[in-house]
Design a protein around this motif. Sequence first.
Motif, PDB file in Angstrom:
ATOM      1  N   PRO A 141       0.684  -1.404  -0.093  1.00  0.00           N
ATOM      2  CA  PRO A 141      -0.050   0.136   0.004  1.00  0.00           C
ATOM      3  C   PRO A 141       0.890   1.370  -0.016  1.00  0.00           C
ATOM      4  O   PRO A 141       0.466   2.185  -0.512  1.00  0.00           O
ATOM      5  N   VAL A 142       2.030   1.296   0.759  1.00  0.00           N
ATOM      6  CA  VAL A 142       2.888   2.270   0.963  1.00  0.00           C
ATOM      7  C   VAL A 142       3.303   2.642  -0.598  1.00  0.00           C
ATOM      8  O   VAL A 142       3.296   3.847  -0.932  1.00  0.00           O
ATOM      9  N   VAL A 143       3.968   1.605  -1.204  1.00  0.00           N
ATOM     10  CA  VAL A 143       4.450   1.893  -2.577  1.00  0.00           C
ATOM     11  C   VAL A 143       3.460   2.241  -3.480  1.00  0.00           C
ATOM     12  O   VAL A 143       3.594   3.114  -4.305  1.00  0.00           O
ATOM     13  N   HIS A 144       2.158   1.600  -3.400  1.00  0.00           N
ATOM     14  CA  HIS A 144       1.331   1.917  -4.369  1.00  0.00           C
ATOM     15  C   HIS A 144       0.675   3.609  -4.450  1.00  0.00           C
ATOM     16  O   HIS A 144       0.556   4.013  -5.142  1.00  0.00           O
ATOM     17  N   THR A 145       0.642   3.865  -3.057  1.00  0.00           N
ATOM     18  CA  THR A 145       0.285   5.284  -2.684  1.00  0.00           C
ATOM     19  C   THR A 145       1.334   6.174  -3.391  1.00  0.00           C
ATOM     20  O   THR A 145       0.917   7.252  -4.038  1.00  0.00           O
ATOM     21  N   MET A 146       2.707   5.925  -3.310  1.00  0.00           N
ATOM     22  CA  MET A 146       3.654   6.629  -3.766  1.00  0.00           C
ATOM     23  C   MET A 146       3.365   6.663  -5.398  1.00  0.00           C
ATOM     24  O   MET A 146       3.593   7.530  -6.015  1.00  0.00           O
ATOM     25  N   SER A 147       3.109   5.513  -5.814  1.00  0.00           N
ATOM     26  CA  SER A 147       3.064   5.648  -7.650  1.00  0.00           C
ATOM     27  C   SER A 147       1.435   6.141  -7.919  1.00  0.00           C
ATOM     28  O   SER A 147       1.514   7.128  -8.839  1.00  0.00           O
ATOM     29  N   LEU A 148       0.815   6.234  -6.894  1.00  0.00           N
ATOM     30  CA  LEU A 148      -0.523   7.051  -7.222  1.00  0.00           C
ATOM     31  C   LEU A 148      -0.313   8.686  -7.064  1.00  0.00           C
ATOM     32  O   LEU A 148      -0.959   9.455  -7.818  1.00  0.00           O
ATOM     33  N   ALA A 149       0.567   8.946  -6.366  1.00  0.00           N
ATOM     34  CA  ALA A 149       0.892  10.200  -6.105  1.00  0.00           C
ATOM     35  C   ALA A 149       1.503  10.831  -7.386  1.00  0.00           C
ATOM     36  O   ALA A 149       1.491  12.071  -7.707  1.00  0.00           O
ATOM     37  N   LEU A 150       1.991  10.050  -8.539  1.00  0.00           N
ATOM     38  CA  LEU A 150       2.460  10.498  -9.552  1.00  0.00           C
ATOM     39  C   LEU A 150       1.438  10.441 -10.805  1.00  0.00           C
ATOM     40  O   LEU A 150       1.678  10.786 -11.830  1.00  0.00           O
ATOM     41  N   THR A 151       0.227  10.391 -10.217  1.00  0.00           N
ATOM     42  CA  THR A 151      -1.054  10.409 -11.450  1.00  0.00           C
ATOM     43  C   THR A 151      -1.999  11.496 -10.872  1.00  0.00           C
ATOM     44  O   THR A 151      -1.806  11.675 -10.055  1.00  0.00           O
ATOM     45  N   ASN A 152      -2.866  11.477 -11.933  1.00  0.00           N
ATOM     46  CA  ASN A 152      -4.034  12.273 -11.571  1.00  0.00           C
ATOM     47  C   ASN A 152      -5.301  11.712 -11.182  1.00  0.00           C
ATOM     48  O   ASN A 152      -6.221  12.118 -11.348  1.00  0.00           O
ATOM     49  N   ILE A 153      -5.115  10.456 -10.577  1.00  0.00           N
ATOM     50  CA  ILE A 153      -6.376   9.627 -10.416  1.00  0.00           C
ATOM     51  C   ILE A 153      -7.150  10.510  -9.355  1.00  0.00           C
ATOM     52  O   ILE A 153      -6.738  10.960  -8.532  1.00  0.00           O
ATOM     53  N   GLY A 154      -8.328  10.407  -9.586  1.00  0.00           N
ATOM     54  CA  GLY A 154      -9.338  10.879  -8.709  1.00  0.00           C
ATOM     55  C   GLY A 154     -10.877  10.857  -9.650  1.00  0.00           C
ATOM     56  O   GLY A 154     -10.893  10.131 -10.260  1.00  0.00           O
ATOM     57  N   ASP A 155     -11.849  11.350  -8.960  1.00  0.00           N
ATOM     58  CA  ASP A 155     -12.989  11.544  -9.744  1.00  0.00           C
ATOM     59  C   ASP A 155     -12.786  12.002 -11.194  1.00  0.00           C
ATOM     60  O   ASP A 155     -12.169  13.071 -11.333  1.00  0.00           O
ATOM     61  N   GLY A 156     -13.366  11.449 -11.960  1.00  0.00           N
ATOM     62  CA  GLY A 156     -13.543  11.843 -13.474  1.00  0.00           C
ATOM     63  C   GLY A 156     -12.136  11.290 -14.111  1.00  0.00           C
ATOM     64  O   GLY A 156     -11.808  11.372 -15.274  1.00  0.00           O
ATOM     65  N   HIS A 157     -11.090  10.700 -13.282  1.00  0.00           N
ATOM     66  CA  HIS A 157      -9.773  10.260 -13.784  1.00  0.00           C
ATOM     67  C   HIS A 157      -9.430   9.057 -13.145  1.00  0.00           C
ATOM     68  O   HIS A 157      -8.510   8.599 -12.647  1.00  0.00           O
ATOM     69  N   LEU A 158     -10.564   8.108 -13.087  1.00  0.00           N
ATOM     70  CA  LEU A 158     -10.332   6.684 -12.405  1.00  0.00           C
ATOM     71  C   LEU A 158      -9.770   5.662 -13.202  1.00  0.00           C
ATOM     72  O   LEU A 158      -9.002   4.605 -12.624  1.00  0.00           O
TER      73      LEU A 158
END
Lengths: 572, 289
Positions: A141-158
């Motif tokens: 989860p920590v590593v994955h969170t760090m990789s998500l931090a490099l994307t624009n994932i969120g509502d409308g960008h899932l």
Amino acid sequence: MSTRQTRTGEGRGLPRRGDTGAPRQEGTAPRTSPEGSPGGPPARDRRPRAVPDRPRALAVPPGGWPGGAGAVAARFLALGLIVAVALWAVAPLASAGNWTGTAIVAAVTAAGLYVYLTPRRMPAKYLLPTTLLVLAFQVFPVVHTMSLALTNIGDGHLGSKQEAITAIETSSVRREPGSAEYRLTVAERDGGLAFLLAAGGRAYAGTAEGLRPLEGATLGPGGRITAADGYTVLTSAQASARSAEITELAVPVEGGAIRSQGLSRAYQGRAELTYDAGCDCVTGSGSGSGPEKAWRADEEQGRFVAADGTALPQGWKVDVGLANLAAALTDPRINAHFLGVFGWNLVYATAVVALTAALGIAVALALHHPRMRAVRAYRTLIVLPYAMPAFAMLLVWRDMFNTDFGLVNRVFGLDVDWLGEPFTARLSVLLVQLWLGFPYMFLIATGALQTIPAEYLEAAQVDGATAWQRFRKVTLPLLMLALSPLMVSSFAFNFNNFNGVFLVTAGGPFPADNPTVGATDLLITYTFRLAFGQQGAQYGLASAMSVYVYLIVAVISIVSFRRTRVFQEVDR
Amino acid sequence: MNRRPGAAGGGRAGGLVLRHAAAVAVTAFALFPILFVVSAALNPLGTLSSATLLPGGADLGNAADLLTTTPFLTWYANSVLIAGLTAAASVAVSAVSAYAFSRFRFAGRRIGLVALLVIQAFPQFLAIVPLYVIFSVISDNWPAFGLNSVWGVTLLYVGGQVGVNTWLIKGFFDTIPKELDDAMLIDGCTPGQAFRRVVLPLSAPVLAISALLVFIATINEFLVASVFLTGDDSRTLAVGLFSLLADQRNANFGMFAVGTLLTAVPTVAVFQFLQRYIVHGLTAGAVKG
């Protein structure tokens, strides 16, 4: 447990699994080992060392190895168990063609077999379960969170771009005169909704993935499908309970989608927005009556943008590099109050740890006396706050601090707006957390006090130490040895104590001119509002913020560990 | 056994009185909000605004409402099952690895210990998105451990608890004299036997405390449970009670208070059950001199 060994008669002399190569060597090794020789120097400083091939049959009673039939049986049991679990785990992965997953399962299985079947004494035998659990549920989860931090994932960008296109096309479906109609039966498969569609004597099954012909369907009198292999037809009560989902479901087909109309009919509509791979854009008239427009794919923002700057709501996930991490530092909405929040956050976590530890240790010491009576009753009562469900008690405390009908004001005859003024609000969240947290410290301190050998204190007393000196020089250092890792953990927990603040004050009170940062806001509640607040979920930005929060906590933890004796203990 | 030297010379009785005074004061602080919850639970009106510190009247109307209008017993069974399993499993796994960290010296030991501490500093609830990703994959392949499954959430909780428990238990193992296991090894036991027959029985207090802490942390856990256990049959007490208050805070407060008290019952029971293991001075006399 593979290390389980019995010395049964049948087991004597049986070589252990894996020992067949050199049984002699192991059998003779103990005789030359200094530790095994009778009358040798006491093995005071010799600890079991995890050196491979160290004779494990050390000091074996003459005539048999401890690894007898029991050990062999235990290993076979371990082998069977590991293989059985592995086969069970790999079956769905292999059938779905998920080779990465299969490879992971194979690697874990191989590691398990190696560790538990080898006759060597290995620390890995003890550490493997913890390692796997921590890797799966903490490291990943920590590593994955760090990789998500490099994307624009969120509502409308899932999801992916293709998913965004499908969503745009199906959501723009409008019914047209003369479009195809179906008799609809709503069914369920593996928990997901499916439309069973009948038209002209042919049967189809439609899901959000698409439409396909249906074999083995039973047509009822009204031309509707009444049963189909592999599907559970919903009763009308069940269907109306899920009507929102049913209305939402659009089965994508060429040039449009099939949607429901009521619970027994469906129609095929035409998509007013369509994707054109040639120009990599979405064209159509938007909301129906407007002029023809084109939205071009913007691969940097992950959405379709028209020439006039408007964008379609459905976008996709793209890598934005360090933009989120930079935004957290440079975005004036975010960084303006960062230092103030960070400062209070430090004070909060430090004060909570200090207060809970001080009170917990003090009570534990007060009760730790041979002539003290009713210790058990005190202990049971004092630990009750810890037994109460924390989230519920946080809400109860919030209501107790209420100005008008709050218990605190009523009992003490006060008229204080506890949660409305910055100072009292901060005092309140600290008091609540002290109430919730000190029984934990009390429990740990009580346990630790019991491990302090009485001889130490007796020796100190014989040497003429006063009670205070005995406490200061003997009890407290030994207590801190046991407590300091937990205090650091408690610090890390309270640094991010979301519930402790959010459920009591929700970060408030907020200054009149600035509703984004409250007096009791911690970094994490502040981040939470920024990322999941009115603008909709921005997981990418939230992940970037949590990476920062994590770095701060990790650095503080490491520094505090260096200051405590924990690292010396590690090296011991 | 563990005879602590007496209090400072002179004023022994005075010291005891002070000890009792402090204990009573702290007990009052600890009990004050709980008393409020008890009186709110008994309050016949069942609303927040009419609740007082001492019950103004008492009936069981709130409890009856809770049992008849909500699936409270299902929530209860789920919570006790999850918390009990998590406590047992995480203490077992942690004790085994704590033994390796305490008694063996091996490459990566120091890094492993520090990593365990550092990794758990990560704010768990912001890892909800990755955890959801994990559980979607698990749901697709092994539904028995996926979303809405108490087993999957149990596994997740165990994974979140082993780090801190390993530290806690290792700290206690370090205080057990190594001479005891060395004696066992000289007598021909394996480290595994020394672990089971000497270290584990002597560690009953810390194992009991760890199990209790995990049980409490798990039964209180709200965020993960609210995301992963949404089905009517799989909700836990925390999720269920929260939904009760979210709907109608003032009117449901009596029911909420009853639920809060009943949620505390298993924890208090576990504490009472384990308290006899939290015994005095287990190692004090084991190795003299």
